[in-house]
Design an enzyme around this catalytic site. Structure first.
Site, PDB file in Angstrom:
ATOM      1  CB  SER A   1      -1.693 -11.488  -0.702  1.00 16.03           C
ATOM      2  OG  SER A   1      -2.019 -10.890  -1.942  1.00 16.03           O
TER       3      SER A   1
ATOM      4  CB  THR B   1       1.332 -11.464  14.694  1.00 16.62           C
ATOM      5  OG1 THR B   1       0.420 -12.148  13.835  1.00 16.62           O
ATOM      6  CG2 THR B   1       0.596 -10.972  15.925  1.00 16.62           C
TER       7      THR B   1
ATOM      8  CG  ASP C   1      -2.634  -8.083   3.743  1.00 17.67           C
ATOM      9  OD1 ASP C   1      -2.988  -7.402   4.732  1.00 17.67           O
ATOM     10  OD2 ASP C   1      -3.287  -8.135   2.687  1.00 17.67           O
TER      11      ASP C   1
ATOM     12  CB  THR D   1      -0.941   0.000   1.229  1.00 16.86           C
ATOM     13  OG1 THR D   1      -1.804  -1.138   1.146  1.00 16.86           O
ATOM     14  CG2 THR D   1      -1.786   1.258   1.277  1.00 16.86           C
TER      15      THR D   1
END
Length: 335
Positions: free
Chosen positions: A57, A157, A88, A12
């Site tokens: 991803s 995480t 992600d 992003t």
């Protein structure tokens, strides 16, 4: 002034909104960052290397190797490294790279954003300024810089899709907090030895997440010849169903018969797996299952991929997996 290499992988933070009717997001070249954040030039002498522009991803172990090799080949020329990455799978890549580098003597700081840099309310500028500032410090960690905190990469995480505080470090304190000053508290110290890089990962593993109603025996046919390890994401401290059609035990026995390395992780992000706590855990331990301790699932997976690539002997893999390699878990002290 310190020299920092900024490595672009996408995400992003690397996007910009086109000023046309379709509103699609396009990649923002790294060399245009100072246009949006002119303060960067006051912090360090920054050079940019665009490795690729990927949605995180789509990242895979081959990309981890490319990134590690790029840092290794430029290691002597720069004082620190900043990696732009999608959120992600950032914790997976940061964990993977932490295992690649032994005796790291320079900072490798991952950052990204929840909104593109070109959006007015974006968190990208603040995260990038903080990341570059951290990369100028004597700090020998692979870390994630997000929302004014520096977290060990293999302890991190992602916990939020829409909040600017996207990451947490559930079982280890932040390495540093950024306010008026930067307070580094829990970072690793240099070993004094030369940095070594081992960028290799094996994909010969399977991750099985338990859920109420799962019949693990159905997954036995998936234990193909190329499967050398299975990580089970169990309940609580390593609990799992152990009776009837929903029992995990036949699956564990099938793994044992095939000499497949077995690790029990937990779906709970806080605290550690303890296979002595419940009867199912004790059964698993007798079948050869080991605990992932308090590792994140990202660290548990990438550590196994790294060790499978480095060692052929199950004994070497087992010995290394239960040891702390890069600060990824809390040592277990036995009396």
């Amino acid at each position: 002034m310190k020299r920092i290499l900024l490595l672009q992988t996408g995400g992003t933070i690397a996007m910009q909104i086109r000023r046309d009717a379709d509103g699609r997001l396009n990649n923002l070249p790294s060399d245009s960052l100072e246009k949006y954040i002119p303060e960067l030039s006051a912090i360090a002498d920054i050079e940019c290397l665009d490795l690729f522009f990927k949605d995180s991803s789509d990242m895979n172990p081959n990309d981890w190797v490319t990134l590690a090799r790029a840092i290794e080949s430029n290691y002597d020329a720069y004082d620190g490294f900043v990696v732009l990455h999608g959120t992600d799978t950032m914790a997976y890549t940061a964990s993977a790279l932490s295992f690649c580098f032994k005796n790291l003597t320079k900072p490798v700081i991952f950052t990204g954003s929840q909104l593109p840099l070109s959006v007015i309310r974006s968190d990208a500028g603040r995260n990038l300024i903080n990341a570059v500032q951290m990369a100028t410090l004597p700090f020998c960690e692979v870390a994630i810089c997000f929302s004014d905190k520096i977290l060990r990469g293999n302890r991190s995480t992602k916990v939020s899709i829409g909040d600017f505080t996207a990451f947490t470090s559930p079982n280890h304190p932040a390495l540093a907090e950024i306010g008026i000053d930067i307070h580094v508290k829990h970072a690793l110290r240099p070993s004094g030895n030369a940095m070594e890089c081992y960028p290799a990962f094996s994909e010969e593993l399977m991750v099985l997440q338990l859920f109420p109603g799962i019949k693990p025996a159905r997954y036995i046919p998936l234990l193909a010849e190329q499967t050398r390890a299975v990580i089970i994401s169990g309940y609580g401290s390593g609990n799992f169903p152990s009776s009837g059609d929903y029992s995990l035990i036949p699956f564990l026995e099938a793994c044992m018969e095939r000499n497949i390395f077995m690790v029990m992780a937990s779906q709970a992000v806080f605290d550690a797996v303890d296979l002595e706590k419940y009867s199912s855990g004790r059964i698993a331990r007798e079948l050869g299952v080991i605990s992932s301790g308090d590792m994140t699932i990202e660290a548990a997976v990438t550590k196994m991929m790294y060790l499978l690539a480095r060692y052929s002997s199950p004994y070497q893999i087992r010995d290394a997996y239960v040891r702390v390699l890069r600060g990824e878990m809390t040592p277990v002290h036995t009396s």
